[in-house]
Design an enzyme around this catalytic site. Structure first.
Site, mmCIF file in Angstrom:
data_model
loop_
_atom_site.group_PDB
_atom_site.id
_atom_site.type_symbol
_atom_site.label_atom_id
_atom_site.label_comp_id
_atom_site.label_asym_id
_atom_site.label_seq_id
_atom_site.Cartn_x
_atom_site.Cartn_y
_atom_site.Cartn_z
ATOM 1 N N TYR A 150 22.807 -25.194 -1.088
ATOM 2 C CA TYR A 150 23.654 -26.403 -1.142
ATOM 3 C C TYR A 150 23.306 -27.746 -2.138
ATOM 4 C CZ TYR A 150 23.664 -26.796 4.587
ATOM 5 O OH TYR A 150 23.181 -26.381 5.426
ATOM 6 N N LYS A 220 13.541 -16.217 4.004
ATOM 7 C CA LYS A 220 14.752 -14.670 3.952
ATOM 8 C C LYS A 220 14.144 -13.633 3.028
ATOM 9 C CE LYS A 220 16.817 -13.442 6.415
ATOM 10 N NZ LYS A 220 17.242 -12.430 7.624
ATOM 11 N N ASP A 286 14.831 -15.642 10.140
ATOM 12 C CA ASP A 286 15.798 -15.611 12.271
ATOM 13 C C ASP A 286 14.559 -15.084 13.340
ATOM 14 O OD1 ASP A 286 15.277 -13.751 9.777
ATOM 15 O OD2 ASP A 286 16.037 -12.047 10.966
ATOM 16 N N ASP A 310 17.714 -26.895 7.998
ATOM 17 C CA ASP A 310 18.654 -27.582 8.137
ATOM 18 C C ASP A 310 18.970 -26.749 9.531
ATOM 19 O OD1 ASP A 310 21.309 -29.001 8.735
ATOM 20 O OD2 ASP A 310 22.954 -28.109 7.113
#
Ligand code: NAP
Length: 421
Positions: A150, A220, A286, A310
């Site tokens: 971002y 992740k 996830d 987000d």
């Protein structure tokens, strides 16, 4: 009334009895929402302090209202006001569409280095939810706000910049796995030690101050080892180095497994939890998104990078009632700067219809009062809101999901909350 600035002294906020708080009412539905919310804020302050303390609201402009007035979407005076008064609140702003135009929210976060996006997610009794036990969700998300993909370092395919970056990667860095180099755009994902540490440190301090059971690093790192994986590694290292005996980390648990086996490690973990130590753990993003549906009670404070944060905040907001009541804050804990804000957009098709749910700004205001130490005021706002929803007095977004509820306009909803304060 004359007010004065909130200041930061020795790392703590010094709040006068009449603090000046700048606000941006927001575009579109922001106008209706702000009008409703500010009445609730003033009533809650009055009911606690009986006139001895009062907020001096100072309007500052941004977005369409500002553009119409001065041709500028985000005037320097607005940034200067947030810089001077430290704590402010804003409604949603239109992001002007156009090449190279920064989102106003992102611009404000960058100007003031508001590195934490804090979003609490809790369930208010009576709110319609898509899951069976939404009350099991009670989390505090600390989303890193300045780094990651971002950061806005992107190069469009076909531009000389993109070609230069690709050439550098392929010829000088030996990169072979850009699948279609002739047509690829490129984005860069910076994740730093300092950026990680300042966020994780605040998440841990927050959890310790409130006696919460755990901080989970969501990442992740299985795929992006040197950015997301490093976030986890640096987060654990900081926890162990700066918080010592107050915490027990899954990193330590893994080390004990290697040395003394699973049983010894599990015993250490149970002992640490039983003795009130804060548990620092981690989970792959996830998997976390599955577990917030299946085992949400296992999570309390969450520290995560920008993009994960987000997705996670919106997914969690949906579980406890959706965007109409999801609050947010952007904070720099060192300088004290903080802007509290609606997390939804301007919903322009409902503008000036006195229709939408003002809950997001109302709860953001409650967070703001907690931040400045006016906790009883926040308590009044929460209880007024909860009572109103429990009495099935709601705006259209909840009304369409509830049986036997009474449909209220934005302003009527504010009246109902005020009568419950
Ligand atoms: P949006 O304004 O959030 O609206 C999307 C939908 O969310 C609405 O149609 C409505 O759903 C629901 N919603 C939003 N606010 C609500 C409220 N207060 N009460 C009840 N329901 C609410 O998203 P958008 O239409 O994509 O964006 C519109 C503008 O807002 C854009 O210019 C965008 O850039 C900007 N934006 C600003 C912010 C911010 O300032 N923080 C954040 C996001 C977007 P239903 O119609 O299904 O009822």
């Amino acid at each position: 009334m004359e007010g004065s600035s909130i200041r930061i002294e020795n790392g703590k906020l010094a709040v006068p009895d009449n603090p000046v708080i700048p606000f941006i009412e927001g575009d579109g539905t922001g106008r209706d929402i702000w009008k409703a919310s500010v009445r609730i804020f003033d009533e809650a302050v009055k009911s606690i302090f009986r006139g001895n303390k009062q907020v001096v609201w100072k309007e500052v402009l941004a977005g369409e209202k500002s553009f119409k007035a001065s041709g500028n979407w985000l005037p320097e005076e607005t940034i200067a006001a947030f810089r001077e008064y430290l704590v402010g609140i804003k409604g949603p702003l239109t992001t002007p569409v156009g090449e190279g135009m920064r989102s106003l929210n992102v611009a404000l976060r960058q100007e003031l280095d508001l590195y934490t996006c804090y979003r609490p997610v809790r369930y208010f009794n009576g709110v319609p939810s898509p899951v069976r036990n939404p009350e099991n969700v009670n989390m505090h998300i600390f989303r890193e706000n300045t780094e990651d993909i971002y950061a806005g370092i992107e190069f469009m395919n076909g531009t000389p910049e993109a070609e230069k970056v690709k050439r550098f990667l392929m010829t000088e860095m030996g990169v072979k796995n850009i699948r279609f180099p002739g047509t690829s755009s490129i984005g860069i994902k910076p994740v730093s030690v300092e950026g990680t540490e300042r966020l994780v440190r605040r998440a841990i301090i927050f959890a310790l101050e409130r006696n919460l059971p755990s901080v989970t690093l969501v990442h992740k790192g299985n795929i992006m080892k040197f950015t997301e994986g490093a976030f986890m590694k640096w987060g654990y290292a900081l926890a162990e180095r700066e918080f010592g005996d107050k915490v027990f980390t899954w990193n330590q648990h893994r080390q004990i497994i290697r040395k003394d086996g699973e049983k010894a490690a599990d015993d250490s973990l149970s002992d640490a939890a039983a003795s009130g130590k804060l548990i620092i753990k981690d989970v792959i993003a996830d998997s976390f998104l599955q577990q917030i549906l299946t085992r949400p009670a296992e999570y309390s404070v969450i520290a995560t990078l920008n993009l994960n944060g987000d997705y996670i905040s919106d997914a969690l907001a949906a579980i406890v009632g959706g965007i109409g009541i999801a609050p947010g804050a952007n904070i720099n804990f060192e300088t004290g700067h903080a802007i509290f804000e609606a997390t939804h957009g301007t919903a322009p098709r409902y503008a000036d219809q006195d229709k939408v749910n003002p809950g997001s700004v109302i709860i953001s205001g409650a967070l703001m009062f907690e931040y400045i130490g006016w906790n009883e005021v926040a308590g009044k706002i929460y209880s007024g809101l909860e009572k109103t929803i429990k009495n099935r007095l709601v705006t259209y977004d909840f009304h369409r999901l509830m049986d036997n509820a009474t449909l209220l306009k934005t302003s009527e909803f504010a009246d109902a909350v005020i009568s419950n304060i």
